[in-house]
Write an enzyme that holds these catalytic residues in place. Structure first.
Site, PDB file in Angstrom:
ATOM      1  N   GLY A 278      18.348 -32.631 -35.113  1.00 52.73           N
ATOM      2  CA  GLY A 278      19.663 -31.992 -35.110  1.00 52.73           C
ATOM      3  C   GLY A 278      19.750 -30.689 -35.870  1.00 52.73           C
ATOM      4  N   PRO A 321      12.826 -33.336 -35.270  1.00 52.61           N
ATOM      5  CA  PRO A 321      13.320 -32.047 -34.784  1.00 52.61           C
ATOM      6  C   PRO A 321      12.838 -31.772 -33.358  1.00 52.61           C
ATOM      7  CG  PRO A 321      11.408 -31.711 -36.195  1.00 52.61           C
ATOM      8  CD  PRO A 321      11.710 -33.196 -36.227  1.00 52.61           C
ATOM      9  N   ARG A 323      14.921 -29.097 -31.030  1.00 52.18           N
ATOM     10  CA  ARG A 323      15.354 -27.714 -30.891  1.00 52.18           C
ATOM     11  C   ARG A 323      14.725 -26.795 -31.949  1.00 52.18           C
ATOM     12  NH1 ARG A 323      20.593 -26.932 -29.156  1.00 52.18           N
ATOM     13  NH2 ARG A 323      20.925 -29.043 -29.883  1.00 52.18           N
ATOM     14  N   ARG A 360      23.611 -24.990 -20.704  1.00 49.93           N
ATOM     15  CA  ARG A 360      24.216 -25.190 -22.027  1.00 49.93           C
ATOM     16  C   ARG A 360      25.495 -24.378 -22.231  1.00 49.93           C
ATOM     17  NH1 ARG A 360      22.392 -24.254 -26.289  1.00 49.93           N
ATOM     18  NH2 ARG A 360      23.070 -26.130 -27.372  1.00 49.93           N
ATOM     19  N   TYR A 364      28.405 -26.795 -23.080  1.00 51.90           N
ATOM     20  CA  TYR A 364      28.799 -26.849 -24.504  1.00 51.90           C
ATOM     21  C   TYR A 364      29.458 -25.563 -24.983  1.00 51.90           C
ATOM     22  CZ  TYR A 364      24.831 -30.140 -24.287  1.00 51.90           C
ATOM     23  OH  TYR A 364      23.955 -31.119 -23.935  1.00 51.90           O
ATOM     24  N   CYS A 391      27.374 -21.174  -6.812  1.00 56.37           N
ATOM     25  CA  CYS A 391      28.716 -21.114  -6.232  1.00 56.37           C
ATOM     26  C   CYS A 391      29.702 -21.795  -7.162  1.00 56.37           C
ATOM     27  CB  CYS A 391      28.709 -21.809  -4.879  1.00 56.37           C
ATOM     28  SG  CYS A 391      27.580 -20.977  -3.789  1.00 56.37           S
TER      29      CYS A 391
HETATM   30  N1  LLP Z   1      16.435 -37.678 -32.295  1.00 54.38           N
HETATM   31  C1  LLP Z   1      17.367 -38.277 -31.527  1.00 54.38           C
HETATM   32  C2  LLP Z   1      17.532 -39.707 -31.625  1.00 54.38           C
HETATM   33  C3  LLP Z   1      18.157 -37.517 -30.659  1.00 54.38           C
HETATM   34  O1  LLP Z   1      19.071 -38.109 -29.917  1.00 54.38           O
HETATM   35  C4  LLP Z   1      17.962 -36.124 -30.580  1.00 54.38           C
HETATM   36  C5  LLP Z   1      18.765 -35.305 -29.678  1.00 54.38           C
HETATM   37  C6  LLP Z   1      16.970 -35.533 -31.383  1.00 54.38           C
HETATM   38  C7  LLP Z   1      16.229 -36.342 -32.232  1.00 54.38           C
HETATM   39  C8  LLP Z   1      16.663 -34.066 -31.357  1.00 54.38           C
HETATM   40  O2  LLP Z   1      17.737 -33.270 -31.698  1.00 54.38           O
HETATM   41  P1  LLP Z   1      17.499 -31.697 -31.927  1.00 54.38           P
HETATM   42  O3  LLP Z   1      16.666 -31.538 -33.178  1.00 54.38           O
HETATM   43  O4  LLP Z   1      16.781 -31.163 -30.757  1.00 54.38           O
HETATM   44  O5  LLP Z   1      18.871 -31.139 -32.057  1.00 54.38           O
HETATM   45  N2  LLP Z   1      21.258 -31.381 -24.904  1.00 54.38           N
HETATM   46  C9  LLP Z   1      21.931 -30.980 -26.126  1.00 54.38           C
HETATM   47  C10 LLP Z   1      21.487 -31.706 -27.320  1.00 54.38           C
HETATM   48  C11 LLP Z   1      21.490 -33.197 -27.143  1.00 54.38           C
HETATM   49  C12 LLP Z   1      20.520 -33.757 -28.041  1.00 54.38           C
HETATM   50  C13 LLP Z   1      20.397 -35.217 -27.889  1.00 54.38           C
HETATM   51  N3  LLP Z   1      19.577 -35.830 -28.857  1.00 54.38           N
HETATM   52  C14 LLP Z   1      21.844 -29.464 -26.290  1.00 54.38           C
HETATM   53  O6  LLP Z   1      21.462 -28.796 -25.351  1.00 54.38           O
HETATM   54  O7  LLP Z   1      22.222 -28.931 -27.314  1.00 54.38           O
END
Ligand code: LLP
Length: 463
Positions: A278, A321, A323, A360, A364, A391
């Site tokens: 996150g 991590p 993203r 995205r 979002y 479209c």
């Molecule tokens: N661990 C778990 C259990 C998760 O559900 C997620 C993301 C992560 C790790 C990785 O999170 P990150 O570090 O990448 O933020 N599609 C959305 C984000 C949804 C993420 C879902 N879970 C976006 O495009 O921002």
């Protein structure tokens, strides 16, 4: 974030419309290293390069739209996370952000672990040689088949997400003569947003088992009784694109409280906690993400302090991590097709991709940056909106950006920080062909995920 409806600086109309933008940057040609991958720069002719390769040549060779993934940057970020967390912690790359076999090999070589959340991600990981014990399997509704495959493969952990799943995994593991290592995912009552967190008494979302009302404690009670399971710890993931460590602090504190309750009730000290992923990245120059070493230090201190207070041994920490590793390492390259200046509003710049390669913005309201990369320009900045070819009026890639007034069809635009959740969430809307992912490194480019073809689409259409 300061947003202005009437920014100072050059305008293409007397009154600028409401929008998410600040004053135009002093120089539209600058590629801010905060949002571009590490090897991106401009050559002496003003053409942007990545890993020493000119985007004009890349567009020629691989076509547009296409994602270009900076391999050395990806590897450097993996190493930074691994080094920051050290030998007493584990970094699991969240494959949902972007996964391919090449990426799995890089992760393996850089010593990272992998979080997968579907049978498809599991097969990709295993087929590229990720050792099963370094894989964590996630998901709020894993099928029996997925669970069986994960247990058979010998994954290092399955993260249990519901009471049904506790029994389901135990049963499958037992039937295979295995004892599966598991964590229980809890919801700690923290709802994290981009720049803030709001503590909530009750979680109103589908993941995990609530700490509130003793649900998580009951889940631990049940898991500890089942022979097919070895409960190794508690998992908490609070959200995405977070800059503020305060939400993690509350999460860690509540997870440690649960460990203390488990110790008091069962005489067992669970050896691990996972604080999820996150962590935010810079999509625009206004974002200020934390470095992995700051995050590791902050999380380590919180957990150590809370465990000392509770008289617990400090558990092994893991993080996930996605993203923060892959997001900044790629950009999407598009070619401009049409340009419509709407007087008093903004200029609509249509490119050859859209919401099918980056959902995205539509989903979002995400903010992105964009730059003219096939040349530089000293023309006046014009408030623009970069849109796709679908479209759908919501088919927006970059809602508000300043682009030079002399932008013309045929120019190349690049949108940075598209490594995470763009290709992995790409669709075939309007029968668009999903773009390729091209890895670039030290003057060389190679396709790691090829462009879809109309033949690919027609192959699935068996009616
Ligand atoms: N661990 C778990 C259990 C998760 O559900 C997620 C993301 C992560 C790790 C990785 O999170 P990150 O570090 O990448 O933020 N599609 C959305 C984000 C949804 C993420 C879902 N879970 C976006 O495009 O921002």
């Amino acid at each position: 974030m300061s947003r202005s409806a009437h920014p100072a600086g050059p305008r293409h109309a007397d009154v600028l419309p409401e929008g998410h933008y600040t004053a135009p940057p002093a120089d539209l040609n600058t590629l801010d290293p905060k949002v571009w991958s590490r090897t991106v720069e401009r050559d002496e002719q003003g053409i942007a390069t990545v890993a020493g390769l000119r985007v004009t040549d890349l567009a020629e060779e691989f076509g547009t739209p296409a994602y270009f993934l900076d391999e050395s940057d990806f590897r450097a970020r993996c190493r930074a996370w691994a080094e920051a967390f050290g030998a007493d912690a584990d970094v699991f790359y969240a494959g949902k952000a972007f996964l391919s076999r090449a990426v799995v090999r890089w992760l393996h070589e850089e010593g990272l672990n992998l979080d997968v959340c579907s049978g498809g991600e599991l097969s990709t990981a295993l087929s590229a040689g990720m050792p099963a014990e370094r894989i964590a399997f996630h998901g709020n509704n894993k099928s029996e088949d997925e669970i069986r495959r994960a247990v058979e493969a010998g994954v290092g952990r399955i993260v249990l997400d519901s009471f049904q799943e506790i029994v389901r995994v135990a049963h499958i593991a037992q039937s295979l003569g295995r004892r599966q290592r598991v964590q229980i995912r809890v919801t700690v009552g923290v709802e994290a947003h981009t720049h803030e967190f709001i503590a909530t008494a009750h979680e109103d979302q589908k993941f995990g088992i609530a700490l509130a009302g003793g649900q998580a404690a009951e889940a631990v009670r049940r898991a500890l009784k089942l022979d097919g399971l070895e409960l190794i710890g508690i998992h908490s993931h609070i959200g995405s694109q977070i800059f503020d460590m305060a939400g993690f602090e509350v999460s860690a504190r509540r997870v440690v409280q649960l460990l203390a309750e488990v110790r008091d009730e069962h005489g067992v000290e669970l050896p691990e906690i996972d604080l999820g992923g996150g962590l935010g990245i810079a999509y625009t120059s206004e974002d200020d993400p934390r470095e992995p070493h700051e995050i590791a230090k902050a999380l380590g201190e919180i957990v150590t302090r809370e465990c000392e207070a509770a008289g617990l041994r400090t558990p092994r920490i893991s993080v996930e991590p996605g993203r923060a590793i892959v997001g900044p390492t790629a950009f999407t390259l598009y070619r401009v097709g049409t340009i419509k200046p709407l007087d008093g509003l903004r200029t609509y710049v249509s490119v050859d991709g859209g919401m099918s390669d980056n959902i995205r913005t539509a989903l979002y309201d995400a903010e992105y940056s964009v730059a003219l990369v096939s040349r530089t320009s000293d023309a006046e900045p014009v408030l623009s909106r970069v849109v796709g070819k679908h479209c759908e009026s919501g088919d927006i890639i970059v809602r508000d950006a300043f682009l030079p007034a002399d932008l013309a069809p045929g120019d190349l635009l690049a949108v940075p920080a598209t490594g995470a959740y763009c290709r992995s969430m790409a669709s075939n809307y309007n029968h668009a062909l999903r773009p390729p992912v091209v890895a670039v490194r030290d003057g060389e480019a190679r396709v790691i995920v090829r462009r879809e073809t109309e033949e690919d689409l027609l192959r699935l259409d068996v009616g």
